[in-house]
Design an enzyme around this catalytic site. Sequence first.
Site, short mmCIF file in Angstrom:
data_model
loop_
_atom_site.label_atom_id
_atom_site.label_comp_id
_atom_site.label_asym_id
_atom_site.label_seq_id
_atom_site.Cartn_x
_atom_site.Cartn_y
_atom_site.Cartn_z
N HIS A 74 -10.07 3.37 32.14
CA HIS A 74 -11.22 3.87 31.36
C HIS A 74 -11.10 3.30 29.95
CE1 HIS A 74 -14.58 6.21 30.32
NE2 HIS A 74 -14.12 7.44 30.45
N ASP A 96 -5.61 15.39 30.60
CA ASP A 96 -6.86 15.15 31.32
C ASP A 96 -6.83 16.01 32.58
OD1 ASP A 96 -9.27 14.06 32.28
OD2 ASP A 96 -8.34 12.22 33.00
N ARG A 139 -20.12 2.53 35.90
CA ARG A 139 -19.12 3.54 36.25
C ARG A 139 -19.05 3.56 37.77
NH1 ARG A 139 -18.13 9.55 34.01
NH2 ARG A 139 -17.13 8.23 32.46
N CYS A 174 -9.97 13.64 27.12
CA CYS A 174 -11.18 12.81 27.24
C CYS A 174 -12.41 13.63 27.56
CB CYS A 174 -10.95 11.74 28.28
SG CYS A 174 -10.63 12.41 29.93
N GLN A 180 -12.96 4.78 26.80
CA GLN A 180 -12.34 6.02 26.38
C GLN A 180 -11.15 5.72 25.47
OE1 GLN A 180 -13.27 9.38 27.22
NE2 GLN A 180 -11.90 9.64 25.48
N ARG A 239 -16.73 8.22 20.97
CA ARG A 239 -17.18 7.30 22.04
C ARG A 239 -18.37 6.49 21.52
NH1 ARG A 239 -16.10 8.52 27.42
NH2 ARG A 239 -17.15 6.55 27.81
N1 CP Z 1 -14.79 11.20 29.00
C1 CP Z 1 -15.82 10.79 29.75
O1 CP Z 1 -15.92 9.65 30.18
O2 CP Z 1 -16.76 11.75 29.99
P1 CP Z 1 -17.98 11.63 31.01
O3 CP Z 1 -17.39 11.64 32.40
O4 CP Z 1 -18.83 12.83 30.76
O5 CP Z 1 -18.70 10.34 30.76
N1 NVA Z 2 -9.76 11.17 35.05
C1 NVA Z 2 -11.12 11.67 34.99
C2 NVA Z 2 -11.78 11.22 33.75
C3 NVA Z 2 -13.18 11.69 33.54
C4 NVA Z 2 -13.82 11.15 32.30
C5 NVA Z 2 -11.90 11.20 36.21
O1 NVA Z 2 -11.76 10.04 36.60
O2 NVA Z 2 -12.62 12.01 36.77
#
Ligand code: CP
Ligand code: NVA
Length: 307
Positions: free
Chosen positions: A130, A225, A103, A265, A133, A293
């Site tokens: 993502h 989101d 990540r 998400c 997701q 997930r």
């Molecule tokens: N939706 C998602 O990726 O959540 P987290 O940021 O908690 O991993």
């Molecule tokens: N769009 C959000 C998604 C988190 C899972 C971010 O990037 O923070």
Amino acid sequence: MKKDFLAIADYSPDELNELLNLAVKLKKEYFEHGNQPLLKGKVLGMIFNKPSLRTRISFDMAMRHLGGDALFISPNEIGLGKRESIADVARVLSGYVQGIMARVFEHDHVLQLAKWADVPVINGLSDYNHPCQAMADILTIKENFESLPGLNVTYVGDGNNVAVSLMHVCAKLGLNFTIASPEGYDLPENTIKLAREFATSSGSSLKFLRDPHQAVAGAQVIYTDTWTSMGQEEEALKREKVFPPYQVNQAMLSEADSEAIVLHCLPAHRGQEITDEVADGSHSRLFPQAHNRLHAQKAILLRLLQG
Ligand code: CP
Ligand code: NVA
């Protein structure tokens, strides 16, 4: 199957359907017979440069379910691209673990990891997209409707990383995708260009609107989101002024199909992009979606890590 899972765009509709069907099968088997050690002895290294609940725990548990293990690697420990070059991190880790999940902030970092690692690399969210997701999203949609092609999916809000992967999975698999976002918060042009190509092949439609009410009319899936993604915190106040008309609330939900489901998400900012009433209401599938997930990622891990 490709070495890495970095973007929905990299996978063909057949490959995505194969992953999806495997996720359905693994989920069913898990609830009927429990865990199967299909990745026994394998370890996933998980690099997190941003916080996470779902991605971190679901990947960890996915590896445990499959008889393997996962290692959490915090940004301070390795200093990806700072203490050590990404190319060196990738090559060193390749001798220790059988897969890497990352990540990151810049999408290029996940691309560099994949370029230099001998082992599979999975994108656990970047500024660009993502994809894990999106696999859980489409699994959740599949569980709620008889057939995917022709469904109307409407995303309301920021044209962000989650929206990119959702648009691409819809366009690849024949679901109609509509987005309503305020001016200045549109999806990146290059992602739209790709989606148009995928939609031409699958026969799905794409709509890019400003008016959220127009966008949700006839929607079977409403998705939203956060207005401010991780890394954009300094823009939060500005965004909080622009986005309120894009809140998914009961009034907006009542404009959609009467059987519509609501997805997010997570993490949710209740009272901003979604109200409690909708998040906790009968149309919400937020928690099954989060749980999916685990099952979607077990399919990805199995395809990539099973030798
Ligand atoms: N939706 C998602 O990726 O959540 P987290 O940021 O908690 O991993
Ligand atoms: N769009 C959000 C998604 C988190 C899972 C971010 O990037 O923070």
